[in-house]
Design an enzyme around this catalytic site. Structure first.
Site, PDB file in Angstrom:
ATOM      1  N   GLU A  65      47.926  39.943  23.058  1.00 43.29           N
ATOM      2  CA  GLU A  65      46.522  39.433  23.057  1.00 43.29           C
ATOM      3  C   GLU A  65      45.490  39.379  21.881  1.00 43.29           C
ATOM      4  OE1 GLU A  65      44.414  39.804  26.904  1.00 43.29           O
ATOM      5  OE2 GLU A  65      42.122  39.082  26.135  1.00 43.29           O
ATOM      6  N   GLU A 118      47.102  36.061  20.328  1.00 44.66           N
ATOM      7  CA  GLU A 118      46.202  35.780  20.741  1.00 44.66           C
ATOM      8  C   GLU A 118      45.640  34.881  19.742  1.00 44.66           C
ATOM      9  OE1 GLU A 118      45.580  35.986  24.938  1.00 44.66           O
ATOM     10  OE2 GLU A 118      45.888  33.356  24.579  1.00 44.66           O
ATOM     11  N   CYS A 163      42.384  40.455  32.175  1.00 52.13           N
ATOM     12  CA  CYS A 163      42.634  41.806  32.827  1.00 52.13           C
ATOM     13  C   CYS A 163      42.427  41.952  34.109  1.00 52.13           C
ATOM     14  CB  CYS A 163      43.016  43.067  32.702  1.00 52.13           C
ATOM     15  SG  CYS A 163      41.485  43.301  31.192  1.00 52.13           S
ATOM     16  N   SER A 200      42.161  34.414  27.871  1.00 54.02           N
ATOM     17  CA  SER A 200      43.780  34.715  27.073  1.00 54.02           C
ATOM     18  C   SER A 200      44.509  34.425  28.719  1.00 54.02           C
ATOM     19  CB  SER A 200      43.784  35.884  27.381  1.00 54.02           C
ATOM     20  OG  SER A 200      45.150  36.550  27.177  1.00 54.02           O
ATOM     21  N   LYS A 218      43.220  44.170  43.302  1.00 51.83           N
ATOM     22  CA  LYS A 218      44.471  44.009  42.440  1.00 51.83           C
ATOM     23  C   LYS A 218      45.303  43.575  43.063  1.00 51.83           C
ATOM     24  CE  LYS A 218      43.848  45.338  37.883  1.00 51.83           C
ATOM     25  NZ  LYS A 218      44.094  43.545  37.155  1.00 51.83           N
ATOM     26  N   GLU A 256      45.672  39.991  43.384  1.00 48.29           N
ATOM     27  CA  GLU A 256      46.235  39.899  41.983  1.00 48.29           C
ATOM     28  C   GLU A 256      47.845  39.583  42.407  1.00 48.29           C
ATOM     29  OE1 GLU A 256      46.121  42.072  38.202  1.00 48.29           O
ATOM     30  OE2 GLU A 256      45.580  39.967  36.976  1.00 48.29           O
ATOM     31  N   GLU A 284      51.556  33.039  41.052  1.00 51.19           N
ATOM     32  CA  GLU A 284      52.245  32.761  40.211  1.00 51.19           C
ATOM     33  C   GLU A 284      52.701  34.064  39.256  1.00 51.19           C
ATOM     34  OE1 GLU A 284      48.877  32.292  40.782  1.00 51.19           O
ATOM     35  OE2 GLU A 284      47.961  30.428  39.550  1.00 51.19           O
ATOM     36  N   CYS A 331      36.752  49.701  35.328  1.00 48.78           N
ATOM     37  CA  CYS A 331      37.282  50.105  36.247  1.00 48.78           C
ATOM     38  C   CYS A 331      36.984  51.334  36.408  1.00 48.78           C
ATOM     39  CB  CYS A 331      38.754  50.035  35.984  1.00 48.78           C
ATOM     40  SG  CYS A 331      38.989  48.429  34.778  1.00 48.78           S
TER      41      CYS A 331
END
Lengths: 651, 575
Positions: free
Chosen positions: B278, B281, B298, B318, B357, B360, B365, B503
């Site tokens: 990142e 990036e 994230c 990102s 999560k 996710e 993907e 988190c």
């Protein structure tokens, strides 16, 4: 401008003379007012009571028939649709006024009676059938042998300070409202009083909130007046959710400008430039009247910017409710206007300091506001010279139930309940005995016979466990079951509870369960021992739950929900006990608890009942007395209908 | 300040505060069920009702303002009786399901019933019955256990500004539901689990994946590997009675091995990997005029939020996968190759502070040829259940280290667990990538702490000052994004974490915590950072190794193939 009969220059003069006493108006203006009040008419006027009560009784069809009659007979007469004068049981009311003579009122003129009535009237005769009475008027020639309307039992003991225009004036005419004294109060206030002085005056008058809370109006206003803010709001609560209450509806349908003048006065008092009328969607006619009146006032410069050159601006918006009783509670109402779910919130903070859109807001009931034009025009003493020590002025009551004269009445505070029921109300129908009168709807309580002489005001009602409420007064005769009444109100509360707080949502639910268990029959009862036990403990738990709900519910709906139960328990405990211990309903209402029995002496054994019984509950041989098996009987009453010997009794 | 009397004791009170606030400061306990710190009082549960001298009835302490010389009784007979009756009323509409319920022993309704000494069933009418909603991969709803405290609705609406759930119907038919009563999977829910975190009963819980994990562990054919997120080690101890904020990372590793995991990795490693990608990036976009501001990716709740409500920012976000998913990808490629294991035999488990999560991990993907990179996600709470299920207790175990090749981490990877941590880690590495040097002080105070929006400017060199912003809680994300939409152009890099505080306050963390606990967890992570030997992601030797051996360099083709992803536009309500 619609409905005007005076020309523009006179209108101009009218608007400029509002702050001056009518006695000092110019002769032309006074003449104009007489014309507007239809004292000088050149053709007959026919009035039709077209409030929702009248329309419900058939006034719509009556109107059409009158129109047809006039066209067919080539008669020139004007028709005026008026609101409700309060004698709803006699609707549709049709009044006739011939030039130079007084206006005469006729009752129950459904469309089939129109032709006969108009035939007589246009022939110069006043029929005695369906005659109610003539209006008293010093400017018009009375009919010598007709009774006067204001001497009718229904009207003679009323003190009409809020309702004098209802059913009398054209509710769409602003000029007529002004001719009867309207907007002169506002004009004087704007000219001579600051908001603070106005608040003091209303405090001095003793006016208390007529929505049920009874909080001193002027005092409440001061909380908002004294809170600094960039914007303040005034809200008129026209939700009128109490079942059996229709006072506000009648005021809005019959005299909308009175409410709007009152709302303007009150908005000025707290410094609000925006006002809302929160009105239930179930009142379409009232909404229509309001929309028309607001548009008319805007055009006349009595709403909008710089009203009567005072520098005071006011916009009034209408917001419709969506069928929730709880939205009559002020914080839920505020949330509803804000577009949120109608649920109350804790107070403090009170709306007066933080309300609609977080700004200082005052909410007043329609009737409270409708009292203001009179106070503004005539002063605080005019108002507080009537009523009792703690409750000044008058109260409008909606009389319904087992009473002969159902309708709307306005009486001075302190009038005895007995007088309302037996004099004004015409007593109880079919010669039945009085049992109780429920005052205050689902938040109120009942008044038993021993307290019929109670002098009605806020405090005296609380002492007997009832509440003024918004003014719904339901009369009940001896054939009413008080446990059933309590169950009805608790069922209403359960449907209307918003669900936010535990005591109201769950507490009233379990109270309703107990009431249902008490009125349920053995057959429907599970053999589950809990059911029987629950019934016996029922009354104990009713009181226990009532206490918790009253102490800890979030809003007024919940806090007052136990009132009907507590009140009926207090005055009719024996009736509850008969239900619980003897499994009987003395009034014969609770279907499961009434018994159908065949009298051996009277029964000839014709077998007609047995043949008509849908559940084959009747046994017996032909020509021998029959008997009904109680467990099979569903209490449909068919046997009673077919028996030619009156042999079946129901208790 | 002035004095009021509570239970015959004199305590201090501040003008404008509520009775509840004054009592909390004086350590006087008043029970609550619907109260959320920091939001307007709801007044729904009536548990906090107290008696005031001179006043009939009871008032809610959460909303009632203090007044000088007020005399309050928090536990008068009347108050206690009202609380007890109200709890009995709740129980009368609650399934008698305690022994089978996920909150058995840890339920606020149970605690209140016990506290108030409820011993009798008095009210026997109908109970409301509802179907379970198990439609979403992350959260399960059981409306029959709902006590309508409204906390979930308020958190979703007022803190997260998602409003996926709301009260529907009236009176005793009132319940909490989604638009059109569809399953949660068809609503605008972003699965952040903040609702679960505040729910007092078993009405809301994470979807459980314990069964799949234990089945895999008990399957001799499977190689079961675990990764655990940075914040877990400073929170899971609370489930075993350990002090708030105690770092139990080594003990947790030991416990995981004893449960039967074959390998234990640290997600902080792949956090370092995320930073490498990142930061590169960011540098590329800054140097070559790419789409700015760059926004972190994230937090999967944030990603769904962006896809639904701010799709115009898709190209800003990102393309990096989250540390969980990066780890998932390299386990079944780099690790499998290195160890000569068939990737189909690997069952990859992640332990996360997060319910989103789970969503996710199931995103298409993140699967390769039908084989998901992550096979199951366990929340912190689920891991503690698994530990107890296996008869273990964190209190009496020895610490162990992680497994290679994903066992080494910098402390920059560790502070990912708190709001501002990702930003700090990224700045440390981006600075190095641009200037070749290190930041004089690696600690960016400006992006630390509990504030919902934090901003700073970093002077990189004479030509470049980088504007950074950190948002936690989606309401705060909206604030910054709306500013950007309205033309603000001085921000280059934004970190968004769905959960307020990051988190450490995630939807999968131990329940029933307050701000003090969150602060303790935050403090623990920053302590680890301060005392860490390696504080920058690019200095992590294992990271350098994986690039040398496998990936080449950040943003290489291999990196793009394995460590980067794409996003899709979503309708808010898929009906």
């Amino acid at each position: 401008m619609p409905n005007t009969t005076i020309d523009n220059s006179l209108r101009q003069e009218l608007m400029e003379s509002l702050d001056v006493d009518q006695a000092q108006w110019s002769d032309e203006l006074k003449e104009g007012m007489q014309e507007i009040k239809r004292k000088k008419i050149d053709k007959p006027v026919i009035y039709v009571g077209a409030g929702t009560c009248g329309l419900g009784a058939g006034a719509g069809e009556t109107l059409e028939k009158i129109n047809d009659y006039l066209n067919e007979n080539n008669i020139e007469a004007s028709i005026k649709e008026v609101g409700c004068i309060g004698f709803c049981v006699e609707e549709p009311l049709v009044d006739n006024q011939m030039p130079g003579r007084t206006r005469v009122s006729f009752s129950e003129i459904t469309e089939d009676r129109v032709d006969d009535l108009l035939d007589s009237v246009f022939d110069g005769e006043i029929p005695t059938e369906n005659l109610l009475g003539q209006f008293k008027d010093e400017d018009l020639e009375a009919y010598s042998d007709l009774p006067f309307l204001n001497e009718h039992d229904f009207f003679k003991d009323q003190t009409r300070m809020v309702l004098p225009n209802c059913g009398v004036v054209d509710p769409q005419s602003l000029e007529e409202y002004i001719a009867h004294g309207g907007y002169q109060g506002l004009a004087q206030i704007l000219k001579t009083k600051t908001p603070e002085e106005l608040c003091n005056m209303v405090e001095d008058s003793g006016l208390r909130g007529r929505g049920g809370g009874g909080f001193p109006t002027g005092t409440k206003w001061k909380f908002a007046l004294n809170t600094a803010a960039s914007q303040k709001y005034f809200v008129c609560n026209a939700d009128e959710g109490d079942p059996g209450a229709f006072m506000d509806r009648a005021v809005i349908e019959g005299d909308p400008y009175r409410l709007l003048e009152g709302l303007t006065i009150s908005s000025y008092a707290i410094g609000a430039s925006n006002a809302y009328i929160y009105i239930r969607a179930e009142y379409p006619l009232a909404i229509k009247r309001l929309e028309h009146a607001i548009a008319t006032l805007k055009e006349a410069g009595l709403l909008g910017d710089n009203i009567l050159n005072s520098g005071f601006n006011l916009e009034i918006k209408i917001k419709k409710g969506a069928g929730a009783f709880v939205c009559g509670e002020e914080t839920a109402l505020i949330h509803s206007i804000e577009g949120k779910r109608g649920m109350p919130r804790p107070r403090p903070p009170f709306p007066a300091t933080r309300g609609l859109f977080d700004k200082p807001t005052i909410i007043n009931n329609v009737e409270t506001l409708a009292n203001l034009p009179g106070i503004a025009r005539n002063g605080a003493d005019w108002f507080n010279s009537r009523g009792t020590e703690g409750s000044k002025g008058t109260k409008v009551f909606a009389l319904s139930g087992d009473i002969n004269h159902t309708g709307l009445v306005e009486v001075e505070m302190g009038v005895k309940l007995r007088d309302i029921i037996y004099n004004i109300g015409g007593g109880i129908g079919e010669g039945k005995a009085y049992k109780a009168a429920q005052i205050g709807g689902p938040s109120g309580g009942c008044i038993p016979e021993q307290h019929l002489d109670i002098e009605i005001d806020y405090e005296s009602l609380q002492e007997v466990g009832a509440m003024m409420g918004s003014g719904g007064l339901v009369v009940m005769d001896e054939d009413t079951c008080m446990v059933d009444v309590a169950k009805f109100f608790m069922d209403f509360i359960q449907r209307e509870s918003c669900g936010k707080c535990i005591p109201c949502r769950e507490g009233t639910r379990r109270m309703l369960d107990i009431l249902k268990a008490i009125t349920r029959g053995k057959k429907k009862e599970n053999q589950d021992k809990h059911e029987t036990l629950q019934r016996f403990k029922g009354v104990m738990y009713l009181e226990r739950l009532s206490e918790t709900i009253q102490d800890s519910a979030l809003c007024g709906l919940g806090q007052t929900a136990p009132n009907p139960v507590l009140s009926t328990l207090r005055w009719f405990r024996d009736e509850y006990e008969k239900h619980i211990y003897e499994r009987k309903c003395p009034a014969g209402v609770c279907k499961d608890l009434i018994n159908y029995t065949i009298d051996d002496d009277k029964c000839v054994g014709c077998t007609l009942c047995a043949k008509n019984c849908p559940t084959n509950a009747i046994k017996g041989k032909a020509k021998a007395p029959h008997y009904i098996v109680s467990d099979e009987c569903v209490r449909c009453g068919q046997c009673v209908n077919v028996c030619r010997f009156d042999a079946i009794s129901v208790k | 300040m002035f004095i009021i009397q509570v239970n015959n004791r004199e305590i201090k009170a501040k003008s404008g505060e509520t009775i509840l606030q004054a009592c909390k400061r004086a350590d006087i306990y008043i029970p609550t069920l619907c109260h959320i710190e920091g939001l307007e009082p709801s007044g729904a549960c009536r548990m906090c009702v107290v008696e005031i001298e001179g006043r009939d009835g009871l008032v809610p302490a959460c909303a009632w303002p203090v007044e000088k010389d007020m005399e309050v009784k928090t536990h008068s007979a009347k108050a206690v009786r009202a609380r007890k009756t109200n709890i009995e009323l709740l129980l009368a509409d609650h399934p008698d399901d305690c022994l089978y319920c996920v909150r058995n022993g840890d339920c606020e309704l149970q605690s209140m019933a016990e506290q108030l000494g409820v011993r009798q069933r008095r009210y026997f009418g109908d109970k409301n019955e509802y179907d379970l909603d198990t439609s979403s991969p992350a959260i399960s709803r059981d409306p029959s256990k709902c006590i309508l405290c409204g906390k979930c609705v308020r958190v979703c609406e007022e803190i997260q500004t998602v409003s996926a759930i709301e009260f529907v119907n009236r009176g005793s038919s009132a319940t909490v539901g989604t638009a059109y009563d569809e399953g949660l999977n068809l609503s605008s829910c972003v699965y952040c689990g903040q609702c679960v975190r505040v729910c007092p009963t078993g009405a809301l819980r994470e979807k459980s994946n314990i069964k799949e994990v234990m089945n895999a562990i008990n399957d001799p054919e499977k190689i079961v590997v675990a990764q655990h997120a940075p914040s877990i080690s400073v929170t899971i101890g609370e489930e075993f009675g350990l002090r708030k904020g105690k770092d139990v990372v080594g003990i947790m590793n030991g416990a995981l091995r004893r449960i039967g995991f074959d390998k234990v990795f640290t997600t902080s490693f792949s956090a370092d990997l995320t930073i490498m990608e990142e930061a590169a990036e960011l540098v590329e976009r800054v140097k070559e005029g790419g789409k700015l501001p760059l926004i972190t990716s994230c937090s999967p709740g944030w990603i769904k939020f962006m896809e639904q409500f701010y799709p115009e920012f898709t190209d800003n976000v990102s393309s990096c996968k989250s540390p969980q998913q990066m780890m998932g990808a390299i386990i079944k490629t780099y690790f499998a190759e290195k160890e000569g294991i068939d990737p189909d035999k690997i069952f990859s488990v992640s332990v996360m502070p997060c319910t989103a999560k789970k969503f996710e991990a199931e995103r298409p993907e993140h699967s390769k040829e039908g084989r998901p990179d992550i096979d199951a996600v366990l929340t912190t709470r689920e891991l503690s259940r698994v530990i107890k299920l296996n008869g273990l207790d964190l209190n009496d175990m020895e610490p162990e280290s992680h497994d290679t090749p994903f066992g080494e981490r910098s402390s920059a990877g560790k502070i990912f667990g708190t709001s501002g941590g990702v930003m700090e880690a990224a700045v440390r590495t981006a600075y190095h990538m641009i200037t070749g040097e290190e930041l004089e002080d690696p600690e960016l105070e400006a992006v630390r702490g509990m504030d919902g929006v934090k901003e700073a400017k970093i002077k990189v060199n004479d030509d470049l000052e980088v504007g950074i912003a950190v948002a936690s809680g989606l309401k705060n994300a909206r604030k910054i994004l709306d500013q950007i939409k309205n033309g603000r152009d001085d921000i280059h890099f934004i970190e968004v974490m769905t959960c307020p505080g990051g988190c450490i306050n995630g939807g999968g963390q131990p329940l029933g915590i307050d701000e003090d606990t969150v602060k303790a967890r935050m403090k623990a992570l920053y302590k680890i950072d301060r005392t860490g030997k390696i504080r920058r992601s690019h200095e992590n030797r294992s990271i350098q190794k994986i690039y040398e051996e496998f990936l080449g360099e950040p943003l290489s083709e291999k990196s793009h193939e394995l460590l980067h992803t794409t996003y899709k536009k979503r309708k808010e309500v898929l009906v």
